[in-house]
Every structure is written in structure tokens, then in C-alpha cells.
Design a protein around this motif. Sequence first.
Motif: not given
Length: 261
Positions: A61-68, A197-202, A209-217, A240-245
Amino acid sequence: MPQWIALGFLVLLVVAAVVPWLLAPGDPLAIAPAEAFRPPGWGHPFGTDESGRDIYTRVVHGTGASLVIGVAATAIGVALALVLGVAAALGGRVVDFGVSRFLEVLFAFPGLLLALLVITVYGPGIVTSTIAVGLATAPGYARIIRAQTRSVASSAYVEAAVVLGRSRGRILGRHILPNAIAPVFVLVTLGVGQAIVWAAALSYLGLGAEPPAAEWGAMLFAGKNYVATAWWMTFFPGLAIVLSAAAATVLGRALQRRGPR
């Protein structure tokens, strides 16, 4: 990673982003304290977190947020770069000088540091981090667009259009921009992976995004305190982040090799 695997993985990501319930029908925010810190197993293939939430469901479910975030940040960067690059190429010597010096100032900052600077000024959040990543990627695209626009503007078919009396707007919209931007769309594939990758790092730094959000970072941020006892909380979102990038990079490189020379 072979190209066909990269393409297949990206297709899987799109499916997960558009219809996540098809791959993971559960609720990514549903807690089950009795199931907390379950290791990967039959009932929970990626394990559970400190609140008993299923990691597999949250990753899907976090795929959508990360891709967007990745796509939106790349779109912002390309749009800003288009304005700056075309203005520098066609706006005359003074405009070119001003834009070039501005881009050099931006290049003096590493991309992630520039994004952190924007977030420091405007505050953390998903929207802010997306804009920040987009602004950080814009200088690189702008230089490419500037060079391509100047090259196309001096080409024979543009000169022929001028001789035939075509208006400047028509020449720009029909001849210059389509040919100047075409190579950039290949780089956009690479840029999306970088933006993810950058968005996940942030988000890992607590600025996106802040927990408990379903976002990879955000999942990495939530699991960093449990690395020693529940490694799966950070391993699977990180994978998931590494494979997507990696998949985006492989596909982008393949498009570069197949593009016009």
C-alpha cells in the motif's frame, strides 16, 4: 538486473500503486498488539511491526505514495527546468548569463542538501518534501534542456521555417520544444528512481511522510529503533526502495542506448 525483470518489476509497482488491494487486501493501518514483532512467516510473509501491522500489506500500500512522490517531484523538476532552460537558450545573452549563474549557484549545493534547505524554510511534510526534491533535480534538467534548445534552434529545419515566414510561437511549439525535450524524457525514467530514493531519505529523517503512514521512507523511520530486534521492519521497505530505483535505472539506461544517436 536484466531489462525484462526491471520492466516486469515496474509493471508490478504500477499495479500495486493503482490497485493495492489486489495484492494485499488488508488494512495497512490496522493494529493488532498481540501480533507485534512477528518475524516473517506463513501468516505474515514480511513480519509485523511494533503495533502488529502487517509489513507486507504496508509495503504494497506504500507503493502508491512513494511512486506519486517520485513522479510528482520529477514532474516539478522538469517543468521548472523547461522554463529556465528555454529562457536561457532563447532569451538573449543577458538572460542566458543570469540563468546560467543561477544554475551554478544551485549546483554548488548537493541535491539532497538543497532539498533539506527548502524543507528547513517551509517545514516538513509530504507536499513540501515532494516540492523540495523537484527543485533539487531541476538544475540538472535545465542544463540539458538549454543545450538541446540551442542546438535545435540553430538547426537547418528551424532556419528553413524562419525563411518560410513561420511565426516565432509556431516555430517554438512545433519545431524547437518537441525536439529539445525528447531526450529529457529518457532521463526522466532515471530521475524517478532518484526522486524515490531522495524522498524516502527525507522521510527517514522525519522530514517527509510521518508514521504511521504506509510510505517506504516513513516505515524506515519507524523501524530504525528496532533494527537489532526486528530487522524486517526496515529490511523490506528498504528493499522495495532499492529495487524500485534499480529497476528505473536499468530501464532508463536501456532507453538511452536505444534512443537516437
